[in-house]
Design an enzyme around this catalytic site. Sequence first.
Site, PDB file in Angstrom:
ATOM      1  N   LEU A  46     -43.229  -9.588 -36.244  1.00 20.75           N
ATOM      2  CA  LEU A  46     -43.537  -8.775 -36.421  1.00 20.75           C
ATOM      3  C   LEU A  46     -43.291  -8.480 -37.664  1.00 20.75           C
ATOM      4  CD1 LEU A  46     -42.420  -7.544 -32.713  1.00 20.75           C
ATOM      5  CD2 LEU A  46     -44.902  -8.240 -33.686  1.00 20.75           C
ATOM      6  N   ARG A 340     -26.742  -8.071 -19.815  1.00 23.68           N
ATOM      7  CA  ARG A 340     -27.210  -9.653 -19.638  1.00 23.68           C
ATOM      8  C   ARG A 340     -25.240 -10.053 -20.071  1.00 23.68           C
ATOM      9  NH1 ARG A 340     -32.010  -9.467 -23.466  1.00 23.68           N
ATOM     10  NH2 ARG A 340     -33.505  -8.233 -23.218  1.00 23.68           N
ATOM     11  N   LEU A 473     -38.557  -6.236 -30.618  1.00 25.67           N
ATOM     12  CA  LEU A 473     -39.341  -5.880 -30.968  1.00 25.67           C
ATOM     13  C   LEU A 473     -39.531  -4.644 -32.279  1.00 25.67           C
ATOM     14  CD1 LEU A 473     -41.492  -6.316 -27.755  1.00 25.67           C
ATOM     15  CD2 LEU A 473     -41.955  -7.959 -29.550  1.00 25.67           C
TER      16      LEU A 473
END
Lengths: 669, 245, 253
Positions: A46, A340, A473
Amino acid sequence: MSSSKIASKIPEGNLEQKWSKYRSTVPLVNPANKRSLEIIVVGSGLAGASAASTLAELGYKVKVFCFQDSARRAHSIAAQGGINAAKNYQNDGDSVYRLFYDTIKGGDYRAREANVYRLAEVSANIIDQSVASGVPFAREYGGLLSNRSFGGTQVQRTFYAAGQTGQQLLLGAYSGLQRQVGMGAVQMFARHEMLDVVNIDGVCRGIIARDLVSGKLERHFGHAVLLCTGGYGNVFFLSTNAMGSNVTAAWKAHKKGAMFANPCFTQIHPTCIPVSGDHQSKLTLMSESLRNDGRIWVPKRKEDAEAIRAGKLNPNQLKEEERDYYLERRYPAFGNLVPRDVASRAAKERCDAGFGVNKTGEAVYLDFAFNMKYKYGKIEATKKGISNPTEEQLKSLGHEVIKEKYGNLFDMYQQITGVNPYENPMMIYPAVHYTMGGLWVDYNLMTTVPGLYALGEANFSDHGANRLGASALMQGLADGYFVIPYTIGAYLNNEIRTKAISTDHEAFVAAEKAVQDKIDQFLSIKGNKSVDYFHKKLGKIMWDKCGMARNEAGLKEAIEEIKALRNEFWNNVRVPGAANELNPELEKAGRVADFLELGELMCLDALKRNESCGGHFREEYQTEEGEALRDDENFKYVAAWEMLELGNWELNKEDLIYDNIKIAQRSYK
Amino acid sequence: MGLTGLFLCTFLVVHMIGNLQLFKNDQGLAFNLYAVLMTTNPFIKTVSYLLYLSIIGHAIQGIYLVFKNKQSRPVQYAVYEGKASSTWASRNMGLLGTILLVFIAVHLSDFWFEYKFGHVPYATYATNLTDGEVRLIPTPPDYKQFNKLEETTMITPEGQFKVTIVKDLYLEVAEGFKSPWLVIVYLLSMCAVSFHLYHGFQSAFKSFGINHPKINGIVNFIGTWIFAIGIPAGFAAMPLYFFFK
Amino acid sequence: MSEQNINVTLKVWRQRNSQSKGGFETYPLNDVSTDMSFLEMFDVLNEKLIQEGKDPVAFDHDCREGICGMCSMFINGRPHGPKQAVTTCQLHMRSFKNGETIVVEPWRAKPFPVIKDLVVDRSAFDRIISAGGFISVNTGNAQDANAIPVAKDNADESFAAAACIGCGACVAACKNASAMLFVSAKVSQLALLPQGQPERKQRVMDMVAQMDNEGFGACTNTGACSAECPKEISLTNIARMNRDFLAAEITAK
């Protein structure tokens, strides 16, 4: 005080105006001059693809290198969940500030305010740009874009394309890149691996790359070099990274003077498919979204866990009161939806205590049966007007809903494990997923070597000690589409008088020779252990001692073990084949050699950071309940390491200043 | 490919309808008159030239395709499980087409060439105008075969019979299909037609960009039941009919 | 988990480089865990070959989770092996029987020359995308993402076409080595979106021209491409491309 060797170059002014003001005042390069300026982009994910195409559109001469057979294969493609953007399309109170705040907090207050604010600011443009270039995001029936929520936030700001958001965004950036290739503005070098940077008078002037098909070494000049080469999670051997993901480009840059920041900040993702045996080559992530409906548990009694591991007991036979829903027990407020790092550590804690459930003892259950029956089954029954549904009816009604929501993930799970997750609880275990650390960069994304930049996961800048879901992203595309095209002007406007330097220059010759010597050395050792043998051993050391939980003694041991392993590697590795051909073992050898050095620095960084924050958990620094204990007094800094020689690093601190955010302890109880 | 293919399909329908005259119990009169119509009508003649061109075009293009597609894979697979993902017919259109080209040549030389340039005898039919009964009567010995007239029709002076003298292709057909070899060749060829059209008919639509769930049902139905089964079965019935008659 | 160990015999295509002539080598492999992926089985084979002082088998692979499109083995006569909708990296050994002989070949097509062993050059695909598989929008040109609504059906269909991973299994499976499914997936993705309309005609003509230049075969609608596609890209994309191509050719200036 920050070290005098590093200047973050954060613009003056209010947080809200820093970027817009800087963007309008950063020096420009006139179009005629752009055509004579050459930029090398290493990596085509990306960050790399978006930077390369945008810079080519601006008129620069761009060369792009990737080790895969096509730019489209870069590992950004594997991102599942989505991309955050402060669009506030859902009218749920989102704003640039809120995205900024969530990211800083999620990163456990170890990221730079100015960078993160800029990231949040440009996030909306990323969505516009991607949609315009044909990325088919999910939409509502009215034709407008759909959003979902993700861990660590209370608004719906995540844009997605089923479970393949990374793929769609990368293919969008890739098509823009290929357009420039077709127009001749970008020269593409696929199946090429960068093996060194070339500095002349302390300034980066190019790279040495190996054509992986012919084995030839090539010299390439550039007025600037952009490393968009991703993270280094493969230092653990097993991770969710692609097999080829590596640290080599960043590491070579580090060895040529670029400082490496916060190397110990690694993100362990809690929901991955567990290791099935010694043959395991990589780990597969199951989307975080599964935790919305799956309940995580292990047996309450050790005997039950042992019986399950031995295959004598089926988990479905255990009654509710015989199960320990440990996340719900420990974190009643967030339950199965804790961040997480917290979820990962809790799973490790249970497995270390002997309650793990697969044959390796390293897995916990992610169970959909309860919600299948009593949440979705009941709703469906009500919808259908079934007044007293049987258990079987509830199950089959709920089954359909679960299938609709997670069908592709369930299929993937069954494909990999051979177990039907509709009938049996899934087994999951944490796995290395992302590395927040990376090359130290200033506000312009330039490393400590002038002319050498790092973008995307390869730099350290935006995620602090822990990255929120759907932010990787965002960062990759922000850096490539909207940051570097402006900030590179600050450097290149001084380069317009620099004529292209001949690659016959002695610095290029010397760099190529050093690379050649290394290759020859690999091939000449002719030992009796394969590259993978060393990589697996390194991975085990890192996972055991520099993984989800670290302690001083373990880290010190790890450093010694890594040094010994490195020594063994250079004496006993076997690299078959020749240098002048496609030789995957030779490629791997080079990468593992670099991991063997990086591993030591990671342990060193973890050892020096006497606190627990985000993905870095030091067992010595925890509360009585076992929660991370941050030390803002002494460790509110970026650790930027300068390599003096192998095994000898100098720590440079960049103090983190929070003018706009009040620092608080994270709590999910 | 699709254009010529579909045109050839429409021809098959016409050819089928015409040839059904063979089954009419009139000693071949209707069939023989149909043969005259097909060879003399200016409109049909024009269309038939188009048809020949289509056959040639279809064949040339087909051969070119096979050749070109072979070039696209210079090294073949050692193991190729084509049946796992496509029909046998779709993978063997070139083979099937070649069989059909040979068949068309045999077929034309057997009947069309014979009819046009060979020595097909004349038959004379007397149709009773009151009850429609058709009887074969001896052809007048002075009726010249080479007077170029395919057909002569007259009404007997008393107005009871219509007498028709016409080239007797029917007899050629009936005689020809007494040969078991020819029957076998025709039956095998009709199998080739069946497979060729089973794939070809619906494939042509896809090549024109027509592939939609709403339409595919109809196209596949017609392709299978009419073109892959109905028409080849109808044609195959003809040699069998004469063989066993 | 019904893990067990099986023995298999591998017949693998070995070829030193693009110039040399290749051939099959046979490797018996014992005690293969059925939990292994097909590529992990190759890792084990390579480890064994390295220990024996032989050259390991070169094969393309990267993400090993079925999305990068790099893995490309032709297994027992089928691209990506015997299972539907699965890439080689996601294929597991439990799909094979004990004692089975497994033949592994590279993709075979003129535009995909073999580089080494099972590795082929698929850069033809990149060149086709370069010819037109994009929307010409420079960074910064975009308007607000919600300014143009897209019907959900079209967005979903566009996404289904865009799910193509560019692995080349369609070409490998097609008896004609045709690339129609790959090209039509990109053409369809963009043709279904309003953003793709301005360049729609030019795009399809340019991409088809490039596809033909590369030497791919012609489509004869066998359907093998779609049936073997690991992402189950639909044949309707090919029809859409044919439609667009015909329309573009007829109306081209």
